[in-house]
Design a protein around this motif. Structure first.
Motif, PDB file in Angstrom:
ATOM      1  N   THR A   1     -17.209  76.283  21.007  1.00 33.00           N
ATOM      2  CA  THR A   1     -16.146  77.291  21.006  1.00 33.00           C
ATOM      3  C   THR A   1     -14.766  76.691  21.284  1.00 33.00           C
ATOM      4  N   GLY A   2     -13.747  77.502  20.998  1.00 30.92           N
ATOM      5  CA  GLY A   2     -12.387  77.138  21.385  1.00 30.92           C
ATOM      6  C   GLY A   2     -12.278  77.062  22.903  1.00 30.92           C
ATOM      7  N   ILE A   3     -13.106  77.821  23.592  1.00 30.90           N
ATOM      8  CA  ILE A   3     -13.117  77.816  25.064  1.00 30.90           C
ATOM      9  C   ILE A   3     -13.564  76.431  25.555  1.00 30.90           C
TER      10      ILE A   3
ATOM     11  N   SER B   1     -19.418  90.830  22.843  1.00 31.34           N
ATOM     12  CA  SER B   1     -20.761  90.511  23.348  1.00 31.34           C
ATOM     13  C   SER B   1     -21.124  89.069  22.975  1.00 31.34           C
ATOM     14  N   TYR B   2     -20.742  88.666  21.776  1.00 35.24           N
ATOM     15  CA  TYR B   2     -20.982  87.281  21.351  1.00 35.24           C
ATOM     16  C   TYR B   2     -20.060  86.318  22.119  1.00 35.24           C
ATOM     17  N   SER B   3     -18.827  86.755  22.390  1.00 36.47           N
ATOM     18  CA  SER B   3     -17.877  85.868  23.080  1.00 36.47           C
ATOM     19  C   SER B   3     -18.330  85.547  24.501  1.00 36.47           C
TER      20      SER B   3
ATOM     21  N   PRO C   1     -19.510  74.060  10.255  1.00 36.27           N
ATOM     22  CA  PRO C   1     -19.104  72.713  10.672  1.00 36.27           C
ATOM     23  C   PRO C   1     -18.661  72.655  12.134  1.00 36.27           C
ATOM     24  N   LYS C   2     -18.033  73.728  12.641  1.00 32.89           N
ATOM     25  CA  LYS C   2     -17.621  73.732  14.051  1.00 32.89           C
ATOM     26  C   LYS C   2     -18.756  74.331  14.879  1.00 32.89           C
ATOM     27  N   ASN C   3     -19.226  73.618  15.904  1.00 29.86           N
ATOM     28  CA  ASN C   3     -20.399  74.118  16.624  1.00 29.86           C
ATOM     29  C   ASN C   3     -20.160  74.409  18.111  1.00 29.86           C
TER      30      ASN C   3
ATOM     31  N   VAL D   1     -11.974  89.228  13.784  1.00 28.41           N
ATOM     32  CA  VAL D   1     -12.156  88.021  12.980  1.00 28.41           C
ATOM     33  C   VAL D   1     -13.095  87.049  13.682  1.00 28.41           C
ATOM     34  N   ASN D   2     -13.939  86.429  12.901  1.00 30.06           N
ATOM     35  CA  ASN D   2     -14.834  85.387  13.416  1.00 30.06           C
ATOM     36  C   ASN D   2     -14.499  84.117  12.642  1.00 30.06           C
ATOM     37  N   LEU D   3     -13.536  83.384  13.174  1.00 32.55           N
ATOM     38  CA  LEU D   3     -12.981  82.254  12.425  1.00 32.55           C
ATOM     39  C   LEU D   3     -13.238  80.955  13.191  1.00 32.55           C
ATOM     40  N   PHE D   4     -13.802  79.989  12.518  1.00 33.15           N
ATOM     41  CA  PHE D   4     -14.157  78.709  13.135  1.00 33.15           C
ATOM     42  C   PHE D   4     -13.117  77.670  12.724  1.00 33.15           C
ATOM     43  N   ALA D   5     -12.290  77.234  13.668  1.00 35.45           N
ATOM     44  CA  ALA D   5     -11.263  76.236  13.370  1.00 35.45           C
ATOM     45  C   ALA D   5     -10.761  75.640  14.676  1.00 35.45           C
TER      46      ALA D   5
HETATM   47  C1  LIG Z   1     -16.989  80.910  18.656  1.00 33.78           C
HETATM   48  C2  LIG Z   1     -16.096  80.661  17.464  1.00 33.78           C
HETATM   49  C3  LIG Z   1     -16.277  79.233  17.024  1.00 33.78           C
HETATM   50  C4  LIG Z   1     -16.509  81.527  16.309  1.00 33.78           C
HETATM   51  O1  LIG Z   1     -16.423  82.831  16.605  1.00 33.78           O
HETATM   52  C5  LIG Z   1     -14.643  80.942  17.819  1.00 33.78           C
HETATM   53  O2  LIG Z   1     -14.484  82.250  18.265  1.00 33.78           O
HETATM   54  C6  LIG Z   1     -14.103  79.964  18.811  1.00 33.78           C
HETATM   55  O3  LIG Z   1     -13.497  78.980  18.393  1.00 33.78           O
HETATM   56  O4  LIG Z   1     -14.283  80.151  20.000  1.00 33.78           O
END
Ligand SMILES: CC(C)(CO)[C@@H](O)C(=O)[O-]
Length: 351
Positions: A283-285, A200-202, A279-281, A139-143
């Motif tokens: 990461t959760g990190i 790879s994206y993470s 809208p979210k730009n 999942v690629n979820l922005f929240a």
């Molecule tokens: C990067 C992201 C915003 C979307 O994949 C999400 O994985 C997150 O919150 O890190």
């Protein structure tokens, strides 16, 4: 909405944060009975008192009544005739083991756990509940969880579900139908290929959290580093026979060692263009480090990649540097700064 209330499957969502809370909200809105299990007593209390809230990008807040308990409140679970059926696991990667140990004795013989996590957690899940009761997903979820009981919707991305052996089973098809309450869920025979692309994206996302700017700015300022980091992950995936899949403008082919450079550049530009529409730009990190001041999921999320890299004698200097720098940020030993990204850049280029 499809089916009557009686036909709609009940879901237990373990981990009611950004991902789990978003999915729980949309399943509940579609009429599914949903139980959220979360460690955070304040969050559970707020959901029980006011419902689970989603704040849309325009500021509108919608709430859904959802049952919520802490894990030790499980004695209050009604006898459900044989245990939990469909369980969505959405805890941070480092919390997988205790969460699955909580789920396992409560899971029905014909129940299953589907991982909606940022990581490669299926092996740990299957070790507790068995492969037969493990469903794999990407999942690629922005929240963001912005307050107890309230999640900010930061945009939707891809959601892919399948069986570990690649089958698209009836339970996967039903799950996909239900998850469409949130976003564009699809069934796919190669979820592993998506999960490796997400890894790879993470790594790139984790690198972007070393500095206080949006993800796309780090990618745009450091395209060669981005490609090198992604290639480290894909090299490990290739060693175990993974065929990488593309998602949300992240074209796996652009990171192949023989990819045509203008194509790679175009893919990065398109991906950043897409990120800008979300809208979210950050990461959760980044949020864990800058706002919540708590350890991130980076070490646990990347541990399986680094373990496999060791097994196959693959050097991953970029990933190792990112994990080390994130650890130093977590411990307050360094500050978010562009010089951190320069350090990753040096590591991938061998300088
Ligand atoms: C990067 C992201 C915003 C979307 O994949 C999400 O994985 C997150 O919150 O890190």
């Amino acid at each position: 909405m499809s089916g009557t209330a009686a036909q709609r499957r009940a879901y237990t969502v373990v981990g009611g944060g950004a991902i789990g809370g978003t999915i729980a909200f949309h399943l509940a809105k579609a009429g599914h009975p949903v139980l959220v299990v979360d460690q955070d007593t304040e969050h559970v209390g707020a959901i029980s008192d006011q419902g689970l809230g989603i704040r849309r990008p325009d500021g509108r807040v919608e709430r859904q009544p959802v049952r919520a308990i802490t894990p030790d409140g499980a004695d209050a679970l009604p006898a459900t005739g044989g245990g939990l059926g469909a369980v969505v696991l959405a805890v941070k990667a480092q919390a997988t083991d205790p969460a699955v140990r909580w789920i396992a004795p409560r899971l029905a013989e014909d129940g299953f756990v589907v991982s909606l996590q940022n990581g490669l957690c299926e092996e740990q899940i299957a070790a507790e509940v068995g492969e037969r009761r493990t469903v794999t997903a990407f999942v690629n979820l922005f929240a963001d969880l912005v307050a107890p009981g309230l999640i900010a919707d930061g945009g939707a991305g891809a959601l892919v579900v399948g069986e570990l052996d690649g089958r698209v089973s009836p339970r996967v098809e039903r799950l996909v139908t239900d998850l469409r309450a949130w976003g564009p869920a699809v069934a796919h025979p190669n979820v592993a290929g998506h999960l490796w692309s997400k890894q790879s994206y993470s790594v790139v996302g984790a690198t972007s959290a070393l500095v206080d700017v949006p993800i796309h700015e780090t990618i745009e300022a450091h395209p060669d580093m981005t490609v090198a980091l992604a290639r480290e992950v894909y090299a490990v995936g290739a060693a175990i026979g993974v065929h990488p899949e593309s998602f949300d403008h992240w074209e796996a082919g652009a990171f192949a060692v023989d990819a045509h450079l203008p194509y790679t550049r175009q893919v990065l530009a398109d991906f950043c263009g897409w990120l800008r529409t979300q809208p979210k730009n950050k990461t959760g990190i980044w949020r864990d480090l800058a706002v919540r001041k708590r350890p991130t999921e980076v070490p646990a999320m990347l541990a399986p990649v680094l373990r496999l890299a060791d097994d196959h004698g693959i050097n991953c200097p970029g990933i190792r540097t990112v994990v080390r720098l994130i650890g130093e940020l977590e411990r307050g030993e360094r500050r978010m700064d562009e010089s951190n990204v320069t350090e990753v850049e040096r590591a991938v280029s061998g300088r």
